[in-house]
Design an enzyme around this catalytic site. Sequence first.
Site: not given
Ligand code: AQP
Length: 321
Positions: A192, A108, A189
């Site tokens: 967000k 990052k 994947k």
């Molecule tokens: N695409 C996905 N499929 C299944 N599970 C997912 N998780 C995230 N994306 C997917 C699961 O959601 C939980 C919360 O996620 P987080 O907020 O800790 O951060 P993350 O994994 O980094 O989620 P994002 O959506 O990808 O956010 P950004 O873009 O901000 O990094 C976790 O249990 C994660 O595994």
Amino acid sequence: MIRLSGITPSGEMHLGNYLGAVRRWAAESGPEDLYFVSNLHAMTTHHEPATLRRLTRHQLAVMIAAGVPGDAVFVQSDLINEHMALTWLLECTCTFGEARRMVQFKEKSDGRESVRLGLLTYPVLMASDILLHGAAEVPVGNDQNQHVELARTLARRFNANYGDAFVVPRGVLPETAARVRDLTVPEKKMSKSASDVGGIIYVLDEPDTIRRKLRRAVTDGMADVRYAPDEQPGVANLLEIVAACTDTSPTAVADGIDSYRDLKEAAAEAVIAELGPVRERALDLLAGGGELDKIRSAGAERARDRSRDRLANALHLAGVD
Ligand code: AQP
């Protein structure tokens, strides 16, 4: 045994967060488990204060609407004093070299001119989340496992240096974690922070928006509905989404569908049926009545009560009481 999981309000909750994490929390929550909105973690890169405040409420509302028990949830900043006190103890337990070796920090920070110090120290904040609440198990994906390892190291080192203060946690890979992929870039994947919202289904999307996004989902030129994730990632993603929403297997879904058009229609119907009640309840909670605020403050109080002695003991052992 306490399990702890969190969601960072870095954007609105999407289908991946919901199917891969939040729906499971609702279904599998044990009596001692804790689920929190990790809003302090959303500050390690640029953030807008008003947006962060809104997204924190949004994440909490959707968690509750999805069925995560109200007495198991809290918002991290509602215990900011507790989390920060323990973070300092653990920053004074962690070495600079350990923090710098974290792969996510390297990824990052790579190529950025200015990097917030919090991006380097956030795994220590994550360790303090885990240790403050006495979590024995932390369900995480591979990308976060190194951070749970750091929490283990810090718990062991603190206990060895000062006396028994912390449960030594372990990371566990969720057994059937659905991995939802981006609809327009199925090699990645659903995330967000993705720049094209067309590839993301948000939990609060209206039914028509869900239909439109799924109709535009990237498939391939093979015109063959079968479950082959490596060769046909877009089709496999749609099959997995239908399977997860209807509690069957992707192969069984593929057996009953002949065309990509029908697959996309089936996906839209399955997702709308799954998310509809959650969306309705979340919008109610967000609209008013103070119910969400009550749940939030009761959750904070419970989490504070449960962690009070653990933190006091750690401060005492470190000689700063
Ligand atoms: N695409 C996905 N499929 C299944 N599970 C997912 N998780 C995230 N994306 C997917 C699961 O959601 C939980 C919360 O996620 P987080 O907020 O800790 O951060 P993350 O994994 O980094 O989620 P994002 O959506 O990808 O956010 P950004 O873009 O901000 O990094 C976790 O249990 C994660 O595994």
